[in-house]
Write a protein that holds these residues in place. Sequence first.
Motif, short mmCIF file in Angstrom:
data_model
loop_
_atom_site.label_atom_id
_atom_site.label_comp_id
_atom_site.label_asym_id
_atom_site.label_seq_id
_atom_site.Cartn_x
_atom_site.Cartn_y
_atom_site.Cartn_z
N MET A 24 25.30 20.58 131.92
CA MET A 24 25.45 21.71 132.84
C MET A 24 24.29 21.74 133.83
SD MET A 24 26.73 24.59 130.18
CE MET A 24 28.10 24.26 129.07
N ARG A 25 23.07 21.50 133.31
CA ARG A 25 21.90 21.45 134.21
C ARG A 25 22.03 20.28 135.18
NH1 ARG A 25 19.50 23.00 129.35
NH2 ARG A 25 18.88 20.88 128.85
N ALA A 26 22.56 19.15 134.70
CA ALA A 26 22.74 17.99 135.58
C ALA A 26 23.71 18.31 136.71
CB ALA A 26 23.24 16.79 134.77
N VAL A 27 24.79 19.04 136.42
CA VAL A 27 25.74 19.43 137.45
C VAL A 27 25.04 20.27 138.52
CG1 VAL A 27 27.74 20.92 137.89
CG2 VAL A 27 27.83 19.21 136.08
N LEU A 28 24.25 21.24 138.08
CA LEU A 28 23.54 22.09 139.03
C LEU A 28 22.49 21.30 139.81
CD1 LEU A 28 23.18 25.33 136.89
CD2 LEU A 28 24.83 24.85 138.72
N ASP A 29 21.82 20.35 139.15
CA ASP A 29 20.85 19.50 139.85
C ASP A 29 21.53 18.69 140.94
OD1 ASP A 29 18.82 20.39 138.18
OD2 ASP A 29 18.85 18.59 136.89
N VAL A 30 22.69 18.09 140.60
CA VAL A 30 23.42 17.29 141.59
C VAL A 30 23.86 18.16 142.75
CG1 VAL A 30 25.54 15.96 141.99
CG2 VAL A 30 24.16 15.52 139.95
N ALA A 31 24.38 19.34 142.47
CA ALA A 31 24.82 20.24 143.54
C ALA A 31 23.65 20.60 144.46
CB ALA A 31 25.44 21.51 142.95
N ALA A 32 22.51 20.92 143.88
CA ALA A 32 21.34 21.28 144.69
C ALA A 32 20.85 20.09 145.51
CB ALA A 32 20.22 21.80 143.79
N ASN A 33 20.78 18.92 144.89
CA ASN A 33 20.30 17.73 145.60
C ASN A 33 21.21 17.33 146.75
OD1 ASN A 33 18.08 17.56 143.90
ND2 ASN A 33 19.05 16.09 142.53
N LEU A 75 33.57 25.09 130.07
CA LEU A 75 33.82 26.48 130.45
C LEU A 75 32.64 27.37 130.09
CD1 LEU A 75 36.00 28.38 131.67
CD2 LEU A 75 36.56 28.97 129.31
N ASP A 76 31.92 27.03 129.01
CA ASP A 76 30.76 27.84 128.62
C ASP A 76 29.78 28.02 129.77
OD1 ASP A 76 31.82 28.08 126.09
OD2 ASP A 76 30.28 26.89 125.09
N MET A 77 29.71 27.06 130.66
CA MET A 77 28.79 27.14 131.79
C MET A 77 29.01 28.40 132.62
SD MET A 77 28.37 24.37 134.83
CE MET A 77 27.09 24.47 136.03
N VAL A 78 30.25 28.86 132.74
CA VAL A 78 30.57 29.97 133.63
C VAL A 78 30.91 31.27 132.89
CG1 VAL A 78 31.27 28.44 135.51
CG2 VAL A 78 32.98 29.23 133.87
N LEU A 79 30.62 31.30 131.58
CA LEU A 79 30.91 32.50 130.78
C LEU A 79 29.69 33.41 130.70
CD1 LEU A 79 33.08 31.07 127.87
CD2 LEU A 79 33.83 32.21 129.98
N GLU A 80 29.91 34.66 130.97
CA GLU A 80 28.85 35.67 131.00
C GLU A 80 28.07 35.75 129.69
OE1 GLU A 80 26.39 38.56 132.30
OE2 GLU A 80 28.05 38.00 133.61
N SER A 110 26.61 31.37 128.72
CA SER A 110 26.17 30.30 129.61
C SER A 110 24.68 30.00 129.41
CB SER A 110 26.39 30.68 131.08
OG SER A 110 25.85 29.66 131.92
N PRO A 111 24.36 28.75 129.09
CA PRO A 111 22.94 28.39 128.96
C PRO A 111 22.25 28.24 130.31
CG PRO A 111 24.32 26.49 128.46
CD PRO A 111 25.24 27.66 128.70
N VAL A 112 23.03 28.30 131.39
CA VAL A 112 22.46 28.18 132.75
C VAL A 112 22.81 29.41 133.58
CG1 VAL A 112 22.41 25.65 132.74
CG2 VAL A 112 24.48 26.83 133.49
N LYS A 113 22.98 30.53 132.92
CA LYS A 113 23.46 31.77 133.54
C LYS A 113 22.61 32.20 134.74
CE LYS A 113 24.24 36.58 132.22
NZ LYS A 113 24.31 37.49 131.07
N GLU A 114 21.30 32.27 134.57
CA GLU A 114 20.43 32.73 135.65
C GLU A 114 20.46 31.77 136.83
OE1 GLU A 114 16.48 33.87 134.48
OE2 GLU A 114 17.24 34.83 132.67
N ARG A 115 20.40 30.50 136.56
CA ARG A 115 20.41 29.51 137.64
C ARG A 115 21.74 29.52 138.38
NH1 ARG A 115 19.46 23.05 137.30
NH2 ARG A 115 19.22 22.74 139.53
N LEU A 149 33.91 36.05 132.47
CA LEU A 149 33.36 35.10 133.44
C LEU A 149 32.18 35.72 134.17
CD1 LEU A 149 36.64 33.73 135.06
CD2 LEU A 149 35.14 32.52 133.47
N LEU A 150 31.27 34.87 134.61
CA LEU A 150 30.17 35.34 135.46
C LEU A 150 30.76 35.83 136.78
CD1 LEU A 150 27.67 32.46 134.73
CD2 LEU A 150 27.24 34.88 134.31
N PRO A 151 30.17 36.85 137.38
CA PRO A 151 30.66 37.33 138.68
C PRO A 151 30.62 36.20 139.72
CG PRO A 151 29.05 38.85 137.76
CD PRO A 151 29.03 37.62 136.89
N GLY A 152 31.69 36.11 140.51
CA GLY A 152 31.75 35.09 141.56
C GLY A 152 32.49 33.83 141.18
#
Length: 142
Positions: free
Chosen positions: A37-46, A69-74, A77-82, A115-118
């Motif tokens: 999940m962190r790798a996905v966010l890293d790739v998106a940011a890069n 799906l856990d990535m986007v669950l309120e 999600s272990p990456v909720k804040e990011r 789900l997380l908002p958005g």
Amino acid sequence: MRALVAGFVIAVCTVRATASEPHRLVLQISDGEPAKMRAVLDVAANVSRHYSGQGKDVDIVVVAFNGGLDMVLEDRSPVKERLANFLKSMPNVSFVACGNTIETLAAKEGRQPPLLPGVTVTQVGVAALMDLAEKHWTIVRP
């Protein structure tokens, strides 16, 4: 000679038309591992920084299904804040959850997973990937 010039003009116009379109990237997350999940966010940011640094636009969609799906669950999600920061500060990045996975999880847990908002929902995550691929989006699974 006129045909050659006309062909060149058409080719240049075609290149200009596609050059002005944004780049399009789909990131698949189907694993429940926080590192992925962190790798996905890293790739998106890069990728977003790369193209904005060149003055180019890029649209990025993250499609979450199965364990991803856990990535986007309120509530888990272990990456909720990011992810929340992405939704606030990166309007070119969107997150889509698989409706089938949500239904399966709801039946298993006896409640609708929040789900997380958005985050938006598509009925079938893999079909969404296929549809975007058919529209010439690049799909990557970090």
